[in-house]
Design an enzyme around this catalytic site. Structure first.
Site, mmCIF file in Angstrom:
data_model
loop_
_atom_site.group_PDB
_atom_site.id
_atom_site.type_symbol
_atom_site.label_atom_id
_atom_site.label_comp_id
_atom_site.label_asym_id
_atom_site.label_seq_id
_atom_site.Cartn_x
_atom_site.Cartn_y
_atom_site.Cartn_z
ATOM 1 N N SER A 149 -3.778 1.600 -17.474
ATOM 2 C CA SER A 149 -2.362 1.276 -17.267
ATOM 3 C C SER A 149 -1.678 1.218 -18.608
ATOM 4 C CB SER A 149 -2.204 -0.085 -16.580
ATOM 5 O OG SER A 149 -0.849 -0.492 -16.605
ATOM 6 N N TYR A 165 -4.087 -9.054 -16.407
ATOM 7 C CA TYR A 165 -4.163 -7.680 -15.891
ATOM 8 C C TYR A 165 -4.143 -6.682 -17.054
ATOM 9 C CZ TYR A 165 -2.455 -3.320 -13.754
ATOM 10 O OH TYR A 165 -2.275 -2.010 -13.378
HETATM 11 P P1 NAP Z 1 -1.858 -0.280 -4.475
HETATM 12 O O1 NAP Z 1 -0.838 0.609 -3.870
HETATM 13 O O2 NAP Z 1 -1.681 -1.752 -4.413
HETATM 14 O O3 NAP Z 1 -3.289 0.126 -3.888
HETATM 15 C C1 NAP Z 1 -4.419 -0.529 -4.348
HETATM 16 C C2 NAP Z 1 -5.632 0.093 -3.708
HETATM 17 O O4 NAP Z 1 -6.784 -0.539 -4.277
HETATM 18 C C3 NAP Z 1 -5.685 -0.130 -2.217
HETATM 19 O O5 NAP Z 1 -6.244 1.002 -1.603
HETATM 20 C C4 NAP Z 1 -6.619 -1.330 -2.103
HETATM 21 O O6 NAP Z 1 -7.355 -1.374 -0.882
HETATM 22 C C5 NAP Z 1 -7.565 -1.063 -3.221
HETATM 23 N N1 NAP Z 1 -8.265 -2.246 -3.669
HETATM 24 C C6 NAP Z 1 -7.759 -3.400 -4.180
HETATM 25 N N2 NAP Z 1 -8.735 -4.259 -4.466
HETATM 26 C C7 NAP Z 1 -9.888 -3.645 -4.121
HETATM 27 C C8 NAP Z 1 -11.241 -4.020 -4.160
HETATM 28 N N3 NAP Z 1 -11.609 -5.216 -4.619
HETATM 29 N N4 NAP Z 1 -12.177 -3.132 -3.719
HETATM 30 C C9 NAP Z 1 -11.808 -1.924 -3.249
HETATM 31 N N5 NAP Z 1 -10.537 -1.523 -3.174
HETATM 32 C C10 NAP Z 1 -9.605 -2.373 -3.605
HETATM 33 O O7 NAP Z 1 -2.027 0.036 -6.038
HETATM 34 P P2 NAP Z 1 -1.712 1.329 -6.931
HETATM 35 O O8 NAP Z 1 -0.411 1.108 -7.592
HETATM 36 O O9 NAP Z 1 -1.962 2.571 -6.180
HETATM 37 O O10 NAP Z 1 -2.819 1.095 -8.063
HETATM 38 C C11 NAP Z 1 -3.973 1.899 -8.175
HETATM 39 C C12 NAP Z 1 -4.489 1.759 -9.588
HETATM 40 O O11 NAP Z 1 -3.459 2.172 -10.491
HETATM 41 C C13 NAP Z 1 -4.848 0.331 -9.990
HETATM 42 O O12 NAP Z 1 -6.002 0.340 -10.791
HETATM 43 C C14 NAP Z 1 -3.644 -0.111 -10.801
HETATM 44 O O13 NAP Z 1 -3.975 -1.110 -11.720
HETATM 45 C C15 NAP Z 1 -3.275 1.192 -11.475
HETATM 46 N N6 NAP Z 1 -1.911 1.252 -11.983
HETATM 47 C C16 NAP Z 1 -0.848 1.213 -11.145
HETATM 48 C C17 NAP Z 1 0.437 1.281 -11.660
HETATM 49 C C18 NAP Z 1 1.668 1.231 -10.793
HETATM 50 O O14 NAP Z 1 2.787 1.101 -11.335
HETATM 51 N N7 NAP Z 1 1.558 1.342 -9.478
HETATM 52 C C19 NAP Z 1 0.622 1.397 -13.031
HETATM 53 C C20 NAP Z 1 -0.488 1.449 -13.863
HETATM 54 C C21 NAP Z 1 -1.748 1.383 -13.326
HETATM 55 P P3 NAP Z 1 -6.814 -2.181 0.424
HETATM 56 O O15 NAP Z 1 -5.591 -1.416 0.866
HETATM 57 O O16 NAP Z 1 -7.914 -2.077 1.383
HETATM 58 O O17 NAP Z 1 -6.494 -3.554 -0.035
#
Ligand code: NAP
Length: 248
Positions: free
Chosen positions: A143, A157
């Site tokens: 991130s 985080y």
């Molecule tokens: P999201 O929409 O909240 O989705 C998170 C996903 O991770 C969901 O499928 C969730 O599963 C799964 N998850 C959470 N905890 C878990 C666990 N303990 N074991 C297995 N699966 C788990 O998040 P996102 O924005 O797509 O984020 C994905 C990645 O990108 C993360 O690593 C996040 O830190 C990174 N990221 C995101 C952003 C942003 O702005 N969105 C920016 C930088 C980095 P369930 O649905 O079953 O809970």
């Protein structure tokens, strides 16, 4: 070689978009999730409807035994994986350090850091030529918080993503001679559900004016970079961290 990809946290957001792109690119895909089984089955159905192959598998990546079982499930369905996307991640409610306790911090580290390391370990046991494997690729989802620090929003985080950057570099060198490339993406503000989990559901809209490209990114825009890093087009790329930030 049959292309087999495990995407952790693929029921929603960046993971779901990556899984769909992988299915379309000819990978057999394991769609991992923690709680959202119905959403994961929708991702699987979309991949199958587009002519691909996929199955959903529940596992909390913060639980080592569950991760071991997850990889065994991939083995049983398709054989040893050739690509791992360490995408599952969690965030706490936004705030300052004085409001955090050890339980919250440890949960973030267990999922984001330990979970990614344990998944990478299981992947290397299957991919590395020193373990009889045929090589493969790993992409870690970091991130921009790793370098910005997320003051006032979630430095725990941010620190967990800093750890991702460190192990991305070290692991890439550890296995570079064993047929495995290890890279990371560094997303900026991407329009997904994660912001609601952090207490700021409108963050993608609110942040738009501070992003040079004046908009949040989409999950698919991150997924496209992940797929490229895992492809033969990136055959001499390892240890890289590719920003997907709209210039932020
Ligand atoms: P999201 O929409 O909240 O989705 C998170 C996903 O991770 C969901 O499928 C969730 O599963 C799964 N998850 C959470 N905890 C878990 C666990 N303990 N074991 C297995 N699966 C788990 O998040 P996102 O924005 O797509 O984020 C994905 C990645 O990108 C993360 O690593 C996040 O830190 C990174 N990221 C995101 C952003 C942003 O702005 N969105 C920016 C930088 C980095 P369930 O649905 O079953 O809970």
């Amino acid at each position: 070689m049959t292309k087999i990809m495990l995407v952790t946290g693929a029921s929603r957001g960046i993971g779901a978009a990556t899984a769909r792109l992988a299915g379309a690119a000819g990978y057999k895909v394991c769609v991992n999730y923690a709680n959202s089984g119905a959403a994961a089955e929708v991702v699987v159905a979309d991949i199958v409807a587009a002519g691909g192959e996929a199955f959903a598998c529940q596992a909390d990546v913060g639980d080592e035994a569950a991760v071991v079982a997850l990889f065994a499930a991939v083995d049983a369905h398709y054989g040893p994986l050739t690509a791992l996307v360490n995408n599952a991640g969690t965030i706490g409610h936004g705030g300052r350090l004085e409001t955090f306790d050890a339980e919250r911090i440890n949960r973030i580290l267990a999922v984001n850091v330990t979970g990614s390391l344990i998944c990478a370990r299981e992947a290397i046991l299957r991919m590395s030529t020193i373990h009889g494997g045929q090589g493969g690729g790993i992409v870690n989802v970091s991130s921009v918080a790793a370098v910005r620090g997320a003051p006032g929003a979630g430095i725990d985080y941010a620190a967990s993503k800093g750890a991702i950057d460190s192990f991305n570099k070290g692991l890439s060198e550890e296995v570079a001679g064993e047929g495995i490339r290890v890279n990371a993406v560094r997303p900026g503000v991407i329009d997904t559900d994660i912001h609601a989990a952090g207490g700021s559901p409108d963050r993608a809209i609110e942040m738009a004016s501070s992003i040079p490209m004046k908009r949040a990114g989409t999950a698919a825009e991150v997924g496209e970079v992940i797929l490229w890093l895992l492809s033969d087009a990136a055959s001499y790329v390892t240890g890289a961290i590719v920003g997907v930030t709209g210039g932020r």
